[in-house]
Scaffold this motif. Structure first.
Motif, PDB file in Angstrom:
ATOM      1  N   LEU A 132       0.843  -1.204   0.000  1.00 25.95           N
ATOM      2  CA  LEU A 132       0.000   0.000   0.000  1.00 25.95           C
ATOM      3  C   LEU A 132       0.878   1.253   0.000  1.00 25.95           C
ATOM      4  O   LEU A 132       0.649   2.186  -0.777  1.00 25.95           O
ATOM      5  CB  LEU A 132      -0.936  -0.017   1.214  1.00 25.95           C
ATOM      6  CG  LEU A 132      -1.798   1.227   1.410  1.00 25.95           C
ATOM      7  CD1 LEU A 132      -2.677   1.506   0.185  1.00 25.95           C
ATOM      8  CD2 LEU A 132      -2.668   1.093   2.662  1.00 25.95           C
ATOM      9  N   VAL A 133       1.886   1.259   0.865  1.00 31.13           N
ATOM     10  CA  VAL A 133       2.787   2.416   0.941  1.00 31.13           C
ATOM     11  C   VAL A 133       3.470   2.661  -0.411  1.00 31.13           C
ATOM     12  O   VAL A 133       3.527   3.794  -0.897  1.00 31.13           O
ATOM     13  CB  VAL A 133       3.843   2.208   2.055  1.00 31.13           C
ATOM     14  CG1 VAL A 133       4.937   3.265   1.982  1.00 31.13           C
ATOM     15  CG2 VAL A 133       3.177   2.218   3.427  1.00 31.13           C
ATOM     16  N   LEU A 134       3.949   1.578  -1.019  1.00 29.87           N
ATOM     17  CA  LEU A 134       4.654   1.706  -2.307  1.00 29.87           C
ATOM     18  C   LEU A 134       3.704   2.192  -3.402  1.00 29.87           C
ATOM     19  O   LEU A 134       4.089   3.003  -4.252  1.00 29.87           O
ATOM     20  CB  LEU A 134       5.280   0.358  -2.694  1.00 29.87           C
ATOM     21  CG  LEU A 134       6.434  -0.089  -1.798  1.00 29.87           C
ATOM     22  CD1 LEU A 134       6.777  -1.559  -2.050  1.00 29.87           C
ATOM     23  CD2 LEU A 134       7.669   0.786  -2.034  1.00 29.87           C
ATOM     24  N   ALA A 139       1.290   7.617  -6.473  1.00 29.28           N
ATOM     25  CA  ALA A 139       0.082   8.398  -6.773  1.00 29.28           C
ATOM     26  C   ALA A 139       0.416   9.885  -6.865  1.00 29.28           C
ATOM     27  O   ALA A 139      -0.117  10.711  -6.137  1.00 29.28           O
ATOM     28  CB  ALA A 139      -0.996   8.136  -5.725  1.00 29.28           C
ATOM     29  N   VAL A 140       1.329  10.196  -7.779  1.00 25.09           N
ATOM     30  CA  VAL A 140       1.769  11.577  -7.971  1.00 25.09           C
ATOM     31  C   VAL A 140       1.648  11.962  -9.447  1.00 25.09           C
ATOM     32  O   VAL A 140       1.680  11.099 -10.333  1.00 25.09           O
ATOM     33  CB  VAL A 140       3.227  11.797  -7.484  1.00 25.09           C
ATOM     34  CG1 VAL A 140       3.322  11.639  -5.981  1.00 25.09           C
ATOM     35  CG2 VAL A 140       4.188  10.847  -8.173  1.00 25.09           C
ATOM     36  N   MET A 198      -7.329  14.168  -9.134  1.00 19.11           N
ATOM     37  CA  MET A 198      -7.796  12.776  -9.082  1.00 19.11           C
ATOM     38  C   MET A 198      -7.737  12.284  -7.648  1.00 19.11           C
ATOM     39  O   MET A 198      -6.740  12.495  -6.950  1.00 19.11           O
ATOM     40  CB  MET A 198      -6.932  11.883  -9.982  1.00 19.11           C
ATOM     41  CG  MET A 198      -7.174  12.126 -11.460  1.00 19.11           C
ATOM     42  SD  MET A 198      -6.007  11.250 -12.520  1.00 19.11           S
ATOM     43  CE  MET A 198      -6.580   9.578 -12.330  1.00 19.11           C
ATOM     44  N   VAL A 199      -8.820  11.645  -7.212  1.00 20.33           N
ATOM     45  CA  VAL A 199      -8.848  11.006  -5.898  1.00 20.33           C
ATOM     46  C   VAL A 199      -9.122   9.526  -6.125  1.00 20.33           C
ATOM     47  O   VAL A 199     -10.109   9.165  -6.780  1.00 20.33           O
ATOM     48  CB  VAL A 199      -9.923  11.624  -4.988  1.00 20.33           C
ATOM     49  CG1 VAL A 199     -10.005  10.869  -3.664  1.00 20.33           C
ATOM     50  CG2 VAL A 199      -9.618  13.106  -4.728  1.00 20.33           C
ATOM     51  N   ILE A 200      -8.220   8.694  -5.594  1.00 22.99           N
ATOM     52  CA  ILE A 200      -8.323   7.259  -5.861  1.00 22.99           C
ATOM     53  C   ILE A 200      -8.161   6.445  -4.581  1.00 22.99           C
ATOM     54  O   ILE A 200      -7.474   6.871  -3.651  1.00 22.99           O
ATOM     55  CB  ILE A 200      -7.261   6.792  -6.895  1.00 22.99           C
ATOM     56  CG1 ILE A 200      -5.842   7.221  -6.476  1.00 22.99           C
ATOM     57  CG2 ILE A 200      -7.591   7.346  -8.289  1.00 22.99           C
ATOM     58  CD1 ILE A 200      -4.743   6.705  -7.411  1.00 22.99           C
ATOM     59  N   GLY A 242       4.615  15.715  -6.603  1.00 18.69           N
ATOM     60  CA  GLY A 242       5.675  15.403  -5.635  1.00 18.69           C
ATOM     61  C   GLY A 242       5.328  14.321  -4.642  1.00 18.69           C
ATOM     62  O   GLY A 242       6.073  13.370  -4.479  1.00 18.69           O
ATOM     63  N   LYS A 243       4.183  14.464  -3.944  1.00 17.14           N
ATOM     64  CA  LYS A 243       3.825  13.496  -2.895  1.00 17.14           C
ATOM     65  C   LYS A 243       2.308  13.391  -2.793  1.00 17.14           C
ATOM     66  O   LYS A 243       1.620  14.421  -2.740  1.00 17.14           O
ATOM     67  CB  LYS A 243       4.412  13.965  -1.554  1.00 17.14           C
ATOM     68  CG  LYS A 243       4.380  12.922  -0.458  1.00 17.14           C
ATOM     69  CD  LYS A 243       5.192  13.419   0.763  1.00 17.14           C
ATOM     70  CE  LYS A 243       5.389  12.328   1.797  1.00 17.14           C
ATOM     71  NZ  LYS A 243       4.141  11.982   2.516  1.00 17.14           N
ATOM     72  N   ALA A 244       1.809  12.169  -2.768  1.00 15.60           N
ATOM     73  CA  ALA A 244       0.358  11.947  -2.651  1.00 15.60           C
ATOM     74  C   ALA A 244      -0.154  12.474  -1.315  1.00 15.60           C
ATOM     75  O   ALA A 244       0.573  12.473  -0.322  1.00 15.60           O
ATOM     76  CB  ALA A 244       0.052  10.461  -2.760  1.00 15.60           C
TER      77      ALA A 244
END
Ligand code: MG
Ligand code: MG
Length: 263
Positions: A132-134, A139-140, A198-200, A242-244
């Motif tokens: 999940l973390v990876l 998601a950027v 986008m929200v996923i 840059g970061k989700a």
């Protein structure tokens, strides 16, 4: 359902509120889940807690799903029914929770160990969380949906586990399941481009054994073909440069489990 709904900053904040309530609900589950607890009791607790906090359980009556939580024990992968089963030492229980608040959805899932579980189960939980973390790290803006899937699949398979392919993550917003689909497998650089707005929901479903699953006659429950356990963790995230931005949270669960481990 055919096009992606890009969210405004305001909409993302509303999804964050819904996802926060999901995180708090999972925290309430963490407080009580343990040996001797009937899974239907967890469902009641979640439904009451969500309604007391102004939300509506998103799964209840969704395409006819009869409960507020999906509870999937051991070899059940996802979409299991809460019921009269008493949890026992050594079980793995995946709890998937969704909330609608101010018309927007939030979706998150966590797999809990009941008492002392096998070393395989421990590794499965750890690796699935790492997947999940990876996945979230990809998601950027500038990445593609296939980059998320690749990251999840590569890590799971490297550890000898099977990646469920029949069920996938999804867009989240005014509907529980929006475009795009977010598979837990894929090729780097393939699929839909990830863009601001986008929200996923990213939700690795990882099996200790083979990747294959079977679909039950109840129309919902999904279990592993080989009877080995499965784990499932899920976050609702906003794609950013840059970061989700992770909109759901495990912090409530983590705090409860930390306290439990002390005693
Ligand atoms: Mg979910
Ligand atoms: Mg989901």
């Amino acid at each position: 359902m055919s096009k992606i709904n890009y969210k405004s900053v305001e909409e993302i904040e509303l999804i964050r509120e819904s996802s926060l309530l999901v995180g708090k609900t999972l925290g309430e589950i963490a407080k009580v889940v343990g040996p001797g607890v009937k899974t239907i009791e967890l469902n009641k607790l979640a439904e009451t807690y969500i309604r007391d906090n102004g939300g509506v359980p998103a799964f209840l009556n969704y395409s006819g799903f009869p409960y507020s939580l999906c509870i999937s024990v051991n070899d059940k992968v996802v979409h299991g029914f809460p019921g009269d089963y008493f949890l026992k030492e050594g079980d793995l229980i995946s709890v998937d929770c969704g909330v609608v608040l101010n018309k927007y959805y939030g979706d998150s899932a966590y797999t809990f160990a009941i008492g002392e579980v096998s070393d395989t189960a421990k590794k499965l939980m750890r690796v699935t969380q790492e997947c999940l973390v990876l996945g979230v790290e990809k998601a950027v803006v500038g990445m593609r949906v296939g980059d998320i899937g690749y990251a999840v699949q590569e890590h799971a398979e490297k550890n000898g586990f099977g990646v469920v392919k029949e069920l996938v993550g999804h867009g989240v917003g005014l509907q529980l399941h929006e475009k795009p689909e977010v598979p837990n497998y894929g090729k780097r650089g393939s699929g839909i481009k990830l863009e601001e707005g986008m929200v996923i929901a990213i939700e690795p479903m990882i099996n200790a054994g083979r990747a294959g699953v079977k679909f039950w006659d109840d129309g919902w429950t999904v279990s592993t073909v080989d009877g080995k356990p499965s784990a499932h963790y899920e976050h609702t995230v906003a794609v950013k440069k840059g970061k989700a931005d992770i909109l759901s949270t495990f912090s409530y669960v983590d705090n409860v489990l930390k306290e439990k481990n002390k005693s």
